[in-house]
Enzyme design. Structure first.
Site, PDB file in Angstrom:
ATOM      1  N   GLY A 182      49.123 -51.131 -17.886  1.00 48.08           N
ATOM      2  CA  GLY A 182      50.512 -51.102 -18.340  1.00 48.08           C
ATOM      3  C   GLY A 182      50.653 -50.889 -19.829  1.00 48.08           C
ATOM      4  N   SER A 238      51.390 -48.233 -21.676  1.00 48.39           N
ATOM      5  CA  SER A 238      52.250 -47.192 -22.235  1.00 48.39           C
ATOM      6  C   SER A 238      53.499 -47.760 -22.891  1.00 48.39           C
ATOM      7  CB  SER A 238      52.656 -46.183 -21.153  1.00 48.39           C
ATOM      8  OG  SER A 238      53.437 -46.800 -20.148  1.00 48.39           O
ATOM      9  N   SER A 250      54.792 -64.096 -14.306  1.00 43.67           N
ATOM     10  CA  SER A 250      56.200 -64.195 -14.685  1.00 43.67           C
ATOM     11  C   SER A 250      56.727 -65.581 -14.366  1.00 43.67           C
ATOM     12  CB  SER A 250      57.028 -63.152 -13.923  1.00 43.67           C
ATOM     13  OG  SER A 250      58.411 -63.337 -14.138  1.00 43.67           O
ATOM     14  N   TYR A 265      59.038 -59.459  -5.965  1.00 41.30           N
ATOM     15  CA  TYR A 265      58.449 -59.697  -7.280  1.00 41.30           C
ATOM     16  C   TYR A 265      57.914 -61.121  -7.403  1.00 41.30           C
ATOM     17  CZ  TYR A 265      58.127 -59.660 -12.415  1.00 41.30           C
ATOM     18  OH  TYR A 265      57.693 -59.737 -13.717  1.00 41.30           O
ATOM     19  N   ALA A 281      57.240 -63.313  -5.065  1.00 44.28           N
ATOM     20  CA  ALA A 281      56.194 -63.619  -4.090  1.00 44.28           C
ATOM     21  C   ALA A 281      54.841 -63.107  -4.564  1.00 44.28           C
ATOM     22  CB  ALA A 281      56.542 -63.006  -2.737  1.00 44.28           C
TER      23      ALA A 281
END
Length: 243
Positions: A12, A14, A131, A143, A145
């Site tokens: 991730g 970028s 998160s 998301y 889960a």
């Protein structure tokens, strides 16, 4: 460990948190292999960008095997993520499947490929970006889960890999000012301001807040900390937050 630079695989990279982590590692003189499905907008002599869709299991395996063959990777930091918000009545099974591939399966594949050289070196650091939503947020079924699954997987790996000198930890951000956040809440909106006012620290988080926490877990001196989840959330994990 000797003083030679570490080599980290970071996903991730970028944009947002992943890019911030990569830049912080590069500033420390580390080598970084950055994986992202979008093109990178920065260059560095120690940065190797790779464009890849981590939702594609076969492509992820090919990339993992290629990296492992060319580098003695010391760190894996999995930051890549998607939200795909939907209330329960609208959640589709393919959303659960897709985010499981992205948040759980892809870091497993990457870590498996890097393990032999980590074990041979007697050192490794694996850090997941999870998160605060793992504790539950409306419209985040897929998301939350899959992010909660990351916590259990990290603890399991911590048990398995600790004897090899490899630690596994999780950084769980709360609301952080990134494009992902602004894709849900309009930038500089009244809603953004109200959210900040709900937090005990009375502000939203930054990429730097998260990257500093990641670097703590990534340090060679952090070898006595494993299987932990650090909420970098301004106190939102205490409860009372409404997105």
């Amino acid at each position: 460990m000797n003083e030679t630079p570490f080599t980290a695989v970071v996903t991730g990279t970028s944009s947002g948190i992943g890019r911030g982590i990569a830049r912080r590692m590069l500033e420390r003189g580390w080598r970084v292999v950055g994986l992202s499905w979008q093109a990178h907008d920065f260059e560095h002599e120690n940065f190797e960008p790779m464009t890849i869709d981590l939702l594609d299991e076969a492509a992820t395996r090919r990339a993992a095997d290629d990296i492992a063959a060319r580098h003695a990777v010391s760190h894996v930091v999995h930051c890549a993520g998607l939200i795909w918000p939907n209330l329960l009545g609208d959640v589709k099974p393919e959303e659960i499947d897709g985010l499981t591939r992205l948040h759980v399966t892809s870091p497993m594949i990457l870590s498996q490929a890097m393990l032999p050289k980590m074990r041979a070196a007697g050192f490794g650091r694996i850090v997941f970006i999870s998160s605060r939503a793992a504790m539950g947020v409306a419209s985040r079924t897929a998301y939350s889960a899959t992010k909660a699954a990351v916590h259990g997987m990290a603890r399991t790996w911590a048990h398995e890999l600790g004897p090899d000198g490899i630690t596994v930890n999780v950084v769980a951000p709360g609301p952080i000012l990134t494009d992902n956040f602004w894709g849900i809440i309009p930038k500089d909106s009244e809603r953004q301001q109200k959210l900040a006012e709900q937090l005990p620290v009375r502000r939203l988080g930054t990429v730097e807040d998260v990257s500093r926490a990641v670097m703590f877990f990534a340090e060679p001196d952090a070898g006595y900390v494993t299987g932990q989840v650090l909420f970098v959330c301004g106190g939102s994990s205490l409860g009372g937050l409404s997105l």
